[in-house]
Design a protein around this motif. Structure first.
Motif, PDB file in Angstrom:
ATOM      1  N   PHE A  54      -1.405  -8.014  -2.399  1.00  0.00           N
ATOM      2  CA  PHE A  54      -0.217  -8.594  -3.036  1.00  0.00           C
ATOM      3  C   PHE A  54       0.477  -9.585  -2.108  1.00  0.00           C
ATOM      4  O   PHE A  54       0.916 -10.654  -2.552  1.00  0.00           O
ATOM      5  CB  PHE A  54       0.752  -7.499  -3.490  1.00  0.00           C
ATOM      6  CG  PHE A  54       0.253  -6.751  -4.695  1.00  0.00           C
ATOM      7  CD1 PHE A  54      -0.055  -7.402  -5.877  1.00  0.00           C
ATOM      8  CD2 PHE A  54       0.092  -5.378  -4.650  1.00  0.00           C
ATOM      9  CE1 PHE A  54      -0.530  -6.718  -6.990  1.00  0.00           C
ATOM     10  CE2 PHE A  54      -0.366  -4.682  -5.757  1.00  0.00           C
ATOM     11  CZ  PHE A  54      -0.680  -5.350  -6.929  1.00  0.00           C
ATOM     12  N   GLN A  55       0.567  -9.264  -0.823  1.00  0.00           N
ATOM     13  CA  GLN A  55       1.191 -10.178   0.131  1.00  0.00           C
ATOM     14  C   GLN A  55       0.442 -11.505   0.172  1.00  0.00           C
ATOM     15  O   GLN A  55       1.064 -12.571   0.185  1.00  0.00           O
ATOM     16  CB  GLN A  55       1.235  -9.546   1.529  1.00  0.00           C
ATOM     17  CG  GLN A  55       2.248  -8.425   1.644  1.00  0.00           C
ATOM     18  CD  GLN A  55       2.150  -7.683   2.976  1.00  0.00           C
ATOM     19  OE1 GLN A  55       1.111  -7.692   3.640  1.00  0.00           O
ATOM     20  NE2 GLN A  55       3.236  -7.022   3.350  1.00  0.00           N
ATOM     21  N   GLU A  56      -0.885 -11.442   0.178  1.00  0.00           N
ATOM     22  CA  GLU A  56      -1.705 -12.670   0.179  1.00  0.00           C
ATOM     23  C   GLU A  56      -1.440 -13.519  -1.058  1.00  0.00           C
ATOM     24  O   GLU A  56      -1.512 -14.744  -1.002  1.00  0.00           O
ATOM     25  CB  GLU A  56      -3.187 -12.318   0.237  1.00  0.00           C
ATOM     26  CG  GLU A  56      -3.633 -11.744   1.560  1.00  0.00           C
ATOM     27  CD  GLU A  56      -5.032 -11.150   1.496  1.00  0.00           C
ATOM     28  OE1 GLU A  56      -5.700 -11.244   0.438  1.00  0.00           O
ATOM     29  OE2 GLU A  56      -5.454 -10.573   2.517  1.00  0.00           O
ATOM     30  N   ALA A  86       5.890  -9.776  -4.178  1.00  0.00           N
ATOM     31  CA  ALA A  86       6.680  -8.774  -3.459  1.00  0.00           C
ATOM     32  C   ALA A  86       6.378  -7.387  -4.016  1.00  0.00           C
ATOM     33  O   ALA A  86       6.105  -7.227  -5.212  1.00  0.00           O
ATOM     34  CB  ALA A  86       8.164  -9.074  -3.602  1.00  0.00           C
ATOM     35  N   VAL A  87       6.419  -6.381  -3.149  1.00  0.00           N
ATOM     36  CA  VAL A  87       6.232  -4.991  -3.568  1.00  0.00           C
ATOM     37  C   VAL A  87       7.480  -4.220  -3.148  1.00  0.00           C
ATOM     38  O   VAL A  87       7.873  -4.261  -1.985  1.00  0.00           O
ATOM     39  CB  VAL A  87       4.978  -4.356  -2.917  1.00  0.00           C
ATOM     40  CG1 VAL A  87       4.844  -2.898  -3.332  1.00  0.00           C
ATOM     41  CG2 VAL A  87       3.727  -5.146  -3.285  1.00  0.00           C
ATOM     42  N   TYR A  88       8.097  -3.540  -4.123  1.00  0.00           N
ATOM     43  CA  TYR A  88       9.319  -2.783  -3.867  1.00  0.00           C
ATOM     44  C   TYR A  88       9.083  -1.297  -4.074  1.00  0.00           C
ATOM     45  O   TYR A  88       8.338  -0.898  -4.966  1.00  0.00           O
ATOM     46  CB  TYR A  88      10.441  -3.244  -4.808  1.00  0.00           C
ATOM     47  CG  TYR A  88      10.890  -4.657  -4.526  1.00  0.00           C
ATOM     48  CD1 TYR A  88      11.803  -4.928  -3.510  1.00  0.00           C
ATOM     49  CD2 TYR A  88      10.393  -5.715  -5.272  1.00  0.00           C
ATOM     50  CE1 TYR A  88      12.211  -6.225  -3.255  1.00  0.00           C
ATOM     51  CE2 TYR A  88      10.800  -7.016  -5.022  1.00  0.00           C
ATOM     52  CZ  TYR A  88      11.707  -7.266  -4.008  1.00  0.00           C
ATOM     53  OH  TYR A  88      12.105  -8.550  -3.756  1.00  0.00           O
ATOM     54  N   ARG A  89       9.782  -0.496  -3.271  1.00  0.00           N
ATOM     55  CA  ARG A  89       9.705   0.963  -3.387  1.00  0.00           C
ATOM     56  C   ARG A  89      10.611   1.426  -4.528  1.00  0.00           C
ATOM     57  O   ARG A  89      11.808   1.143  -4.536  1.00  0.00           O
ATOM     58  CB  ARG A  89      10.138   1.646  -2.095  1.00  0.00           C
ATOM     59  CG  ARG A  89       9.986   3.168  -2.176  1.00  0.00           C
ATOM     60  CD  ARG A  89      10.608   3.913  -1.011  1.00  0.00           C
ATOM     61  NE  ARG A  89      10.343   3.350   0.295  1.00  0.00           N
ATOM     62  CZ  ARG A  89       9.244   3.593   1.010  1.00  0.00           C
ATOM     63  NH1 ARG A  89       8.291   4.376   0.538  1.00  0.00           N
ATOM     64  NH2 ARG A  89       9.091   3.052   2.195  1.00  0.00           N
ATOM     65  N   GLU A 110      11.918  -3.494   0.033  1.00  0.00           N
ATOM     66  CA  GLU A 110      10.579  -4.085  -0.026  1.00  0.00           C
ATOM     67  C   GLU A 110       9.624  -3.299   0.860  1.00  0.00           C
ATOM     68  O   GLU A 110       9.950  -2.940   1.991  1.00  0.00           O
ATOM     69  CB  GLU A 110      10.606  -5.543   0.404  1.00  0.00           C
ATOM     70  CG  GLU A 110       9.293  -6.246   0.151  1.00  0.00           C
ATOM     71  CD  GLU A 110       9.373  -7.750   0.263  1.00  0.00           C
ATOM     72  OE1 GLU A 110       8.305  -8.379   0.139  1.00  0.00           O
ATOM     73  OE2 GLU A 110      10.468  -8.292   0.477  1.00  0.00           O
ATOM     74  N   LEU A 111       8.449  -2.999   0.324  1.00  0.00           N
ATOM     75  CA  LEU A 111       7.393  -2.330   1.090  1.00  0.00           C
ATOM     76  C   LEU A 111       6.579  -3.403   1.800  1.00  0.00           C
ATOM     77  O   LEU A 111       6.130  -4.360   1.178  1.00  0.00           O
ATOM     78  CB  LEU A 111       6.463  -1.542   0.162  1.00  0.00           C
ATOM     79  CG  LEU A 111       7.012  -0.279  -0.464  1.00  0.00           C
ATOM     80  CD1 LEU A 111       6.027   0.264  -1.490  1.00  0.00           C
ATOM     81  CD2 LEU A 111       7.290   0.763   0.590  1.00  0.00           C
ATOM     82  N   THR A 112       6.375  -3.220   3.089  1.00  0.00           N
ATOM     83  CA  THR A 112       5.587  -4.192   3.846  1.00  0.00           C
ATOM     84  C   THR A 112       4.356  -3.551   4.469  1.00  0.00           C
ATOM     85  O   THR A 112       3.467  -4.248   4.929  1.00  0.00           O
ATOM     86  CB  THR A 112       6.434  -4.854   4.951  1.00  0.00           C
ATOM     87  OG1 THR A 112       6.969  -3.834   5.786  1.00  0.00           O
ATOM     88  CG2 THR A 112       7.556  -5.683   4.349  1.00  0.00           C
ATOM     89  N   GLU A 113       4.317  -2.218   4.492  1.00  0.00           N
ATOM     90  CA  GLU A 113       3.167  -1.492   5.024  1.00  0.00           C
ATOM     91  C   GLU A 113       2.743  -0.438   4.021  1.00  0.00           C
ATOM     92  O   GLU A 113       3.581   0.220   3.420  1.00  0.00           O
ATOM     93  CB  GLU A 113       3.514  -0.815   6.345  1.00  0.00           C
ATOM     94  CG  GLU A 113       3.838  -1.786   7.451  1.00  0.00           C
ATOM     95  CD  GLU A 113       4.166  -1.090   8.748  1.00  0.00           C
ATOM     96  OE1 GLU A 113       3.835   0.111   8.881  1.00  0.00           O
ATOM     97  OE2 GLU A 113       4.743  -1.736   9.624  1.00  0.00           O
TER      98      GLU A 113
END
Length: 129
Positions: free
Chosen positions: A82-84, A88-91, A111-114
């Motif tokens: 998703f980052q690529e 954005a990915v949210y918890r 935001e989830l980053t890992e």
């Protein structure tokens, strides 16, 4: 217009309950937001390889053209995918789509980053991040 995709246990639109396991969610609910209001809601069955179809869940979701994904957690490869793609990915904070959309609109989601290395990404993932 902002397009959110949320993995759920059922296809009940805004009342759908979030799936505890991102990749094995039976449905993905797509919520389009115009300004600060919900413009449309659609439930899309998960037809990835986990359900006898083709492709991985992130690839299926990316076909839905999301701006963001809201989930309890996901693996590191999915987050990276998703980052690529600039998504954005949210918890998720709550059990239903409606509650999480409201939290998103209020800027309350982290935001989830890992990704989580656990095989299940719900409560166990939150404990490890």
């Amino acid at each position: 217009m902002v397009r959110l995709v949320i993995p759920t246990e059922d296809g009940n639109g805004l009342d759908a309950r979030l799936s505890q396991h991102f990749g094995r969610a039976p449905y993905f609910v797509v919520v389009e937001i115009q300004g600060d209001k919900v413009a449309s809601v659609q439930a899309v069955p998960n037809q990835s390889e986990h359900f006898g179809g083709y492709g991985l869940p992130p690839d299926l979701i990316l076909q839905l053209r999301p701006d963001a994904v809201i989930t309890f957690g996901m693996g590191p490869r999915a987050i990276s995918r998703f980052q690529e793609a600039g998504v954005a990915v949210y918890r998720a904070q709550s059990e239903t789509v409606k509650e999480n959309v409201e939290a998103y609109l209020q800027g309350k989601l982290e935001e989830l980053t890992e990704g989580c290395g656990k095989s299940r990404h719900g409560e166990e993932c939150q404990k490890h991040q």
